[in-house]
Every structure is written in C-alpha cells, then in structure tokens.
Design a protein around this motif. Structure first.
Motif, PDB file in Angstrom:
ATOM      1  N   LEU A   1      -3.960  -7.418   1.186  1.00  0.00           N
ATOM      2  CA  LEU A   1      -3.491  -8.625   1.869  1.00  0.00           C
ATOM      3  C   LEU A   1      -4.543  -9.161   2.828  1.00  0.00           C
ATOM      4  CD1 LEU A   1       0.196  -7.677   2.791  1.00  0.00           C
ATOM      5  CD2 LEU A   1      -0.526  -9.407   1.148  1.00  0.00           C
ATOM      6  N   ARG A   2      -4.634 -10.475   2.881  1.00  0.00           N
ATOM      7  CA  ARG A   2      -5.493 -11.125   3.865  1.00  0.00           C
ATOM      8  C   ARG A   2      -4.693 -12.083   4.750  1.00  0.00           C
ATOM      9  NH1 ARG A   2      -7.755  -7.422   3.025  1.00  0.00           N
ATOM     10  NH2 ARG A   2      -9.908  -7.063   2.320  1.00  0.00           N
ATOM     11  N   GLN A   3      -3.402 -12.263   4.432  1.00  0.00           N
ATOM     12  CA  GLN A   3      -2.513 -13.089   5.229  1.00  0.00           C
ATOM     13  C   GLN A   3      -1.156 -12.418   5.298  1.00  0.00           C
ATOM     14  OE1 GLN A   3      -3.117 -16.657   2.779  1.00  0.00           O
ATOM     15  NE2 GLN A   3      -3.885 -17.700   4.604  1.00  0.00           N
ATOM     16  N   SER A   4      -0.347 -12.827   6.272  1.00  0.00           N
ATOM     17  CA  SER A   4       0.976 -12.226   6.417  1.00  0.00           C
ATOM     18  C   SER A   4       1.857 -12.588   5.223  1.00  0.00           C
ATOM     19  CB  SER A   4       1.635 -12.698   7.710  1.00  0.00           C
ATOM     20  OG  SER A   4       1.792 -14.103   7.704  1.00  0.00           O
TER      21      SER A   4
ATOM     22  N   MET B   1       1.739  -7.681   7.909  1.00  0.00           N
ATOM     23  CA  MET B   1       0.670  -8.466   8.517  1.00  0.00           C
ATOM     24  C   MET B   1      -0.613  -7.645   8.547  1.00  0.00           C
ATOM     25  SD  MET B   1       0.443 -10.210  12.308  1.00  0.00           S
ATOM     26  CE  MET B   1       0.275  -8.661  13.191  1.00  0.00           C
ATOM     27  N   PRO B   2      -1.643  -8.078   7.820  1.00  0.00           N
ATOM     28  CA  PRO B   2      -2.925  -7.373   7.894  1.00  0.00           C
ATOM     29  C   PRO B   2      -3.628  -7.678   9.215  1.00  0.00           C
ATOM     30  CG  PRO B   2      -3.154  -9.313   6.522  1.00  0.00           C
ATOM     31  CD  PRO B   2      -1.697  -9.236   6.908  1.00  0.00           C
ATOM     32  N   LEU B   3      -4.262  -6.691   9.786  1.00  0.00           N
ATOM     33  CA  LEU B   3      -5.081  -6.881  10.982  1.00  0.00           C
ATOM     34  C   LEU B   3      -6.538  -6.830  10.559  1.00  0.00           C
ATOM     35  CD1 LEU B   3      -3.210  -4.569  13.527  1.00  0.00           C
ATOM     36  CD2 LEU B   3      -2.898  -7.017  13.135  1.00  0.00           C
ATOM     37  N   THR B   4      -7.236  -7.935  10.688  1.00  0.00           N
ATOM     38  CA  THR B   4      -8.623  -7.999  10.247  1.00  0.00           C
ATOM     39  C   THR B   4      -9.514  -8.442  11.397  1.00  0.00           C
ATOM     40  OG1 THR B   4      -8.358 -10.288   9.478  1.00  0.00           O
ATOM     41  CG2 THR B   4      -7.985  -8.535   7.869  1.00  0.00           C
ATOM     42  N   SER B   5     -10.717  -7.916  11.407  1.00  0.00           N
ATOM     43  CA  SER B   5     -11.705  -8.284  12.417  1.00  0.00           C
ATOM     44  C   SER B   5     -13.073  -8.340  11.754  1.00  0.00           C
ATOM     45  CB  SER B   5     -11.710  -7.270  13.565  1.00  0.00           C
ATOM     46  OG  SER B   5     -12.703  -7.589  14.518  1.00  0.00           O
TER      47      SER B   5
END
Length: 523
Positions: A244-247, A274-278
C-alpha cells in the motif's frame, strides 16, 4: 463505498436501462484510486424506482440542476451501482420488486454510511416513510410529487451532508493539531507509537488499533503499539498490505485482501489500513479494525490520510532518535568499561552492582520495568568517576580533603552528564543518589529516609557490599560474612532496613546460583 478500480470521468455517468444491470465493473474494494463521493465537482445522485417514467423525469430535472445522475430499477440493482461507483445521495421508492426501499436503506447504512438517503412514497405509506427516517433516511417526499420540492429536498440533504463532512475535516484538523502539539513534546519511540494508536482509536472508534513497524535499514526491529483486544502482528498482514502507498477502507470479506485469515483476524468485518512512509520508504502500517458492528466510513479514512504524513514524520524522527540513543548508550557502556579497565581493583564492579541491585529489587517485589531500570542504573552508577584521575582511583593511602571532595562530586557529575538524554532520565536517581544515607548524612544532597528514591536505596547496599568484598588498593577483600555483618549493623543509619532484609535473602540466592554455575562469588 467499496471499489478499487479506477472509474471513468463523472461526466460519463449515465442512466442504466430499465431492468438491466448498471454498466460499471464491480470490484468490491475502496481505495484512493477511485473517484470519491463529495469530491470537487457535481454531486452524484442515484435514482431508484421501478417505474421508468418517474426515473426519467427525476433524472432529467436533476441533471438540469447540474447534478450527475444514474438510475436503477430496484434495490438489488442499486447496490450493484453503489459498489461500482461512489454516490452522494440516493432517492428511492419504498415499494419495488426484488428489493424494496426499506431493505435497501438498511444495507446502504451498513455498507455505505456516508450516502444520504431520501424516500419516495405514496399517501398510504407515510407511516412507513416515517419509520424509514427513524432508520436513517434524511427525509421523504410524497407521490405524486412536485419536482421543485424534490430538488429543494435534495439540496437540503446535500447541504447537511456537506456540513457533516466539513465537521469531520475540522475534527481531523483539531486532532492533527493536538497530535502535532503532543508529538512535538515527545522524542522517545514507544510513547510516540502509543500516542498515535490512542489518537486513532479515539477518533475512529475502532475496536482494535495496531501500529506495526518494519525493520530499519540496519535490520533493527522496533516495538509494536496496540490498543484494544488482541493485537495484530506482521504475521497477520498480506503482501498487498505491505504494498500500500495510500490509506484504504475495506469491509466484509474484502478485508482479507490485506489481512491473512487467522484466529486474530477471522472476526474482522471492517478495516482501515494506513501505510506510514518517509522519503519513499515504508516504515510500517497502522491498522484499525472493527469486529462486527457498523463499518468504518469514508470520513474516517480521510482522517487517517490527514494524520498520515505527521504520523510518519513523528515515527521516522523517533526511530532516528532511538538509533542515536542506542549508539549513545553503547558509547556510555564503553566509557564505563574503559573506566574500570583503568583500575584493576574495580574491574567488573558496575556489572556486579547491577546484578546485586536487580536481585534485591525482585526480592522487594518491584515491577519488572523497575527491576530492569535498577539494573541499568547499576551499570552506569559510577559514570561520574570519569572526572577522577587514575592515581586517585588507585591510591593505596587515604584521600586528601581536596581529593575526597572531588570523589564526593562524582554522583552529581554522572547525573549532569546524562540528564539531557531522555533514555537515561529514569535511572538518574540511582546514579545521582546512591551515596545518600538513611539518616541524612550522605552526599551529595544530604537526603534521608523516604526522601531517597528506592532505586538509590537499593544501590547503596549493593555498591557497599561489592566494595567490601572486592580487593582494593588500600585493603584486601573482606569475607562475605564480615560484609553482611557490617551491612546489618548499618541498617537504619546508612541503609534502609527493609532493603537490607531483602538484600540479605537475595544475595544468598545469587551466591548459590553462582556456585551451581561454577562461577566466582564472595566467600
């Protein structure tokens, strides 16, 4: 709204032919790739009635008002249309073949709670229409109706829906503000994770919320944060979830696209993921689930999306701080080892004090977390001796007054050295106060009795015992029995009597264990 396929432009919405299936593909998943109800542009309306003439009249007039309109001949076909594309509002007749308005209303409330529903009814079924409003319909219109009245009611319903959505966005903004404010005060990873799951749990009314973090680039694994029921773990998520890249919002059997079926997940009926990406890297997943009851709604998914960037940044910063903290802790441990290596007489002293302190804390029945902190404090309790010269540490004769004053300053120096590092804040009492005495004659603060933190009272006994039973430059090691006699003699003056009692029992258990392991111990 539950669809994952990219839908066509709103301008292509067309009425379905009477008695035919709507012409859109049904994929059964909702994510950010499909157009959303309530997005910028004309509101989308679905007209449901088994009479083609009524459908045609309503559709024509609503299009003239600027709405995007589709139609369905009964409730069953309406559900197919709802699964295929998003709608803001449904106008439905009560009496229809296949599936009537009341049954459709119940299913819409369950599956698409963001959609506003209007009921059309004849004079003979007003009571039923009122019952439908109690079940969640916004309003009803009577047949035969005036089109102007229908349009007016539709606009009122959409205005109410808009205000509700704005309230959700305001609520999300307030949540984000409060979260950002609290996160700004927190740098430790575990409290940061707990704050995030508690915020999501409170705002979405989820049954369970779990935050799973992936190992970092160095392979370091981080703790899992959880609120409510049985926690979800990385073993419970699928490759699709990790991609996933979006909720995403998913309901019913479709949740198992993202969750593996297991005893932990078999009761899940609604999922927010919800993915958490940084910086393009997936840090982890925040999962909110409900085990039965009403499903999550689109507004709650949007709330998570709003929180996502701030949450990811907070987690990323906390992970960086955790890494720096771990490196700093390792550096401090190296300094402690180097300090003891300078003095062959105190080699291993900090580790022994840590062990003696831990077993005493356990004997006192202190919580596991406290016992661990007592051990950590024991490892670091003499870090302030870095200020002392080697010749002072190994001096066979008595210290001069000046040297003794420098020695008495080492607990305070150790406390000052570590006080600005959050990871060490809970062990500072042991480092700074382990030379305080029960009668108030110790140093550096001259505290007495219960003024001295329990951690420091424990370490005072452990430190003294090891000093007496170890060889020093100015004397040979004392026997275990001699050291214990001295400790018991000083109970009530130098030491807390309750700690002395616990230490007396704990040290015998420790010595017996060392004897069984064939390791050295005070004789």
């Amino acid at each position: 709204m539950l669809a994952s396929s990219v839908m066509s432009s709103p301008s292509t919405l067309t009425p379905a032919p009477p008695e035919s299936e709507p012409s859109t593909e049904h994929t059964g998943e909702h994510d950010d790739n499909r157009p959303e109800a309530g997005a910028v542009g004309p509101s989308r309306i679905l007209v449901v009635d088994d009479e083609p003439t009524i459908r045609e009249i309503l559709c024509d007039f609503l299009r003239m008002e600027g709405f995007q309109v589709a139609d369905a001949a009964d409730g069953r076909l309406a559900l197919v249309a709802l699964e295929a594309r998003p709608f803001d509002l449904i106008i439905t007749d009560l009496k229809m073949p296949e599936m009537g308005g009341l049954e459709l209303l119940a299913l819409v409330r369950e599956r698409h709670p963001d959609v506003v529903t209007l009921i059309m009814t004849g004079f003979g079924t007003v009571e039923t229409a009122l019952q439908a409003m109690k079940s969640g319909a916004f309003d009803y219109v009577l047949k035969p109706f005036k089109v102007e009245e229908v349009v007016h009611t539709v606009k009122r319903a959409l205005d109410q829906q808009r205000l509700t959505r704005e309230n959700i966005e305001l609520k999300a903004s307030l949540s984000l503000y409060r979260l950002a404010s609290r996160l700004g005060e927190e740098v430790l990873l575990e409290p940061t994770l707990n704050l995030l799951v508690e915020t999501v749990h409170d705002q979405t009314k989820a049954g369970r919320v779990s935050l799973l973090l992936l190992p970092d680039e160095e392979g370091t694994r981080f703790p899992v944060a959880h609120v409510g029921g049985v926690p979800l773990t990385d073993a419970d998520v699928t490759e699709a979830a990790l991609g996933l890249r979006q909720s995403v919002l998913s309901n019913d059997a479709r949740v198992f696209r993202f969750l593996r079926r297991s005893e932990h997940t078999e009761t899940v009926t609604s999922l927010l993921a919800m993915p958490l990406t940084s910086r393009g890297r997936l840090l982890g997943l925040l999962l909110a689930v409900r085990d039965g009851g009403p499903p999550f709604v689109e507004g709650q998914r949007k709330l998570l999306t709003i929180l996502a960037d701030r949450a990811a940044a907070a987690v990323h910063n906390a992970q960086l701080f955790s890494t720096l903290e771990r490196n700093f802790r390792t550096s401090i441990e190296v300094f402690v080892t180097a300090l003891e290596e300078k003095d062959r007489y105190t080699r291993g002293h900090s580790e022994r004090v840590a062990e003696f302190s831990e077993v005493t804390a356990r004997e006192l029945g202190l919580p596991e977390e406290t016992c661990e902190l007592v051990y950590q404090a024991g490892r670091l309790h003499d870090i302030g001796k870095l200020t002392l010269r080697v010749e002072e540490l190994n001096k066979p004769a008595g210290l001069t007054q000046e040297e003794f004053q420098r020695f008495k300053a080492h607990p305070g120096f150790g406390e000052d050295l570590l006080k600005n590092v959050p990871a060490f804040r809970k062990v500072l009492p042991g480092i700074g106060m382990h030379h305080e005495k029960h009668d108030g004659t110790g140093y550096p603060r001259g505290l007495g009795g219960d003024e001295i933190p329990m951690m420091a009272r424990i370490m005072a006994v452990a430190d003294t015992y090891d000093a007496m039973t170890s060889h020093r430059a100015y004397r040979s090691a004392l026997k275990h029995s001699t050291a214990m006699d001295e400790i018991r003699r000083c109970a009530g003056t130098q030491f807390d009597p309750a700690v002395v009692t616990a230490f007396t029992h704990a040290i015998e258990i420790w010595r017996e264990r060392r004897r069984e392991e064939g390791r050295d111990f005070p004789r």
